[in-house]
Design an enzyme around this catalytic site. Sequence first.
Site, PDB file in Angstrom:
ATOM      1  N   LYS A 208       0.836  -1.214   0.000  1.00  0.00           N
ATOM      2  CA  LYS A 208       0.000   0.000   0.000  1.00  0.00           C
ATOM      3  C   LYS A 208       0.867   1.258   0.000  1.00  0.00           C
ATOM      4  O   LYS A 208       0.583   2.234  -0.700  1.00  0.00           O
ATOM      5  CB  LYS A 208      -0.929  -0.026   1.210  1.00  0.00           C
ATOM      6  N   GLY A 305     -12.779  -4.993   5.205  1.00  0.00           N
ATOM      7  CA  GLY A 305     -14.144  -5.418   5.484  1.00  0.00           C
ATOM      8  C   GLY A 305     -14.981  -5.427   4.220  1.00  0.00           C
ATOM      9  O   GLY A 305     -14.657  -4.789   3.223  1.00  0.00           O
TER      10      GLY A 305
END
Lengths: 439, 439
Positions: A208, A305
């Site tokens: 990331k 999520g």
Amino acid sequence: MGSFSVKPVKVGICGLGTVGGGTFNVLKRNAEEIARRAGRGIVVAQIAARDTNPKCDTGATPITADVFELVNNPEIDIVIELIGGYTIAKELVLKAIENGKHVVTANKALIAVHGNEIFAKAREKGVIVAFEAAVAGGIPVIKAIREGLAANRINWLAGIINGTGNFILTEMREKGRAFADVLKEAQALGYAEADPTFDVEGIDAAHKLTILASIAFGIPLQFDKAYTEGITQLTSADVNYAEALGYRIKHLGVARRTEAGIELRVHPTLIPADRLIANVNGVMNAVMVNGDAVGSTLYYGAGAGMEPTASAVVADVIDVVRALTTDPQNRVPHLAFQADLLSDHPILPIAECQSAYYLRIQVQDRPGVLAKVATILSERGINIESIMQKEAEEQDGLVPLILLTHRVTEQSMNDAINALEALADVSGPVMRIRVEHLN
Amino acid sequence: MGSFSVKPVKVGICGLGTVGGGTFNVLKRNAEEIARRAGRGIVVAQIAARDTNPKCDTGATPITADVFELVNNPEIDIVIELIGGYTIAKELVLKAIENGKHVVTANKALIAVHGNEIFAKAREKGVIVAFEAAVAGGIPVIKAIREGLAANRINWLAGIINGTGNFILTEMREKGRAFADVLKEAQALGYAEADPTFDVEGIDAAHKLTILASIAFGIPLQFDKAYTEGITQLTSADVNYAEALGYRIKHLGVARRTEAGIELRVHPTLIPADRLIANVNGVMNAVMVNGDAVGSTLYYGAGAGMEPTASAVVADVIDVVRALTTDPQNRVPHLAFQADLLSDHPILPIAECQSAYYLRIQVQDRPGVLAKVATILSERGINIESIMQKEAEEQDGLVPLILLTHRVTEQSMNDAINALEALADVSGPVMRIRVEHLN
């Protein structure tokens, strides 16, 4: 709402796991809201998946087990890659681009390691490859850096960009637990994989960070040059010593521009405890970005999520649809929704708004007053959450009575306050401040 | 960097006050970086201002005292309105639109009160009116809601969107000072206007909230229906009682979607002290946005000031330039910068990175050890910021010695650690964790 004059955009979802299922659900549940924003309907024309997802009712949507059938489906405008990993994901993304389709992906490893090749191919074919979901889940931090802060020379950025690691560090600090112990719980809760290497050794964060650094500094993706150190060596003792010194330990990705070059590193880091980012706990993510004009900014939210990640995937789909509009001046409508599709949902008068309340009442310090106050509130359906009676400096026998109430309409509270102020035991106006829990 | 094949976009700046001067400076200082991002150069072709700004060297840029001369200048593509207020600003924005020019404005009052009319006219003429700088200064929260969270049905948002008010409340809490006293200081510091009504009565916040609610819920701008309550009635006593109950008082703008309608209200609010937004202090701004898919997100940064606001103004200019590209697939380049204009600034090996350090050294509890440790560090140019020697549970006569150092290269620290570990008084490896202050 009105119908749309142009035909809907057709998307295909590759992978129906956590993020794939979430993406399908969000596109379906918010279809009308999304169409009002995007200016066109967005329809899932096909799904490629080996298994069904019990959290996702795909109804009549065609499902194939062969991702390349989807990628070669001439009906599909946008391919959404949610399979993860390098091998098949890379092959299908390149094939989709070759077929002239736009691509949306949540695959940080793919972009960090093969992004330069993928983007070159995408430019050649004139298609968009969007990847907001690859970094920090639902937080639109790619967009913030790439567009929102585009006026700035970015000096540095620092992020909590792995929720598993942050959950472990939070538990170690708050409960004095050992690393291995919390890791086991994180695995049981589904926050950490059975093989937690990517999370706890910092590889996921380095993927990331590599992406964030590229868009911040305008450099090619260079994952192999990122320094990566995990959290497995941290002890409770260090967490406690840091605390005693006024710091918190967070697993940070840090990218900084210096004259000599760019620092690109993931490691445990002490941060002064009063910084906002030091107070980002549990599985939440946050990224600080410092620009020469704007100074320091911070972006916070759920970094993973089902639906938080889907939020970013679908935002990218909407971005692609908006970029394809034949009406570039209306690419993003002024008020976010198409002007002829605004809602007439009314603004409520304050009397009809609901809130919890803090009340400060100056009362005579004598028996029975609290009962009278409680009765007035109770008669109007107002529940008391807590009471504090301060034995503060008395004046004329008056003491402050402080109440917190549950949520109630402003009208009920106005009535109650009028009744309270009419009591002989109450002196002067009642101080009322609204309470919001914001969770 | 290479030259650009297309001719530069020409902008005109109306107003050369704080934000106007900042906008000129950012466009000039970051011209190359901005061109690499936008794909075209951006040139200030004219400024309309009655006075010069000592913080802004406008050089050879033509200046006129007549804003309408600028608005009617056929050379100018984008008009940047930074005059403020309703009267002239509205007239010039409408005239610019009529002349087919795109508009960027930081004027919250204008958008909140006259936005519906302005946007209708802009749609009719096919031009963009961008207003990121109107809300929360440099924080790209308009873009976050309008694009980054476009997949969501927004449930509510809540923001600290007036820096003056937040500065006053922070001082009241941290130093126990009275409202009127802090207000006077804020005026002396230039945070508050001579007439502070717009800030302390919540009107400025209500303008901004009106804009945020429209783009969140897809409703027309309805400033006149916002409920507005200021902070002038707050006492130190209430600030302290809130604290004792575990809350902080913030001046919030709150917009919430309910079945009956939309709540739109600005007022002092108790927030649980452990919420991130409760810890936003001083003149800083922050906005929480809760969406059905993403959950709660937060955006934090400087809400006002010369260059933070200019950051948002210039980002809007870049957005307009990008929207006008003839190459919609490359509207926003994959890595934020044009692919042929990436930088070859190298990634530094970790040995050349700089950081402060936390060191935990297990040492023999005897005289002279600290001197040896300090000498090793000093010989390598490593300055000690603080030392903590814990009289913790001794094992084999060992005690932990904790040091925080100033910034130094990793190479110097590696050398020092090697030397420390070679000391007979030091047992086992030295624990080293990097420290970042992030300010």
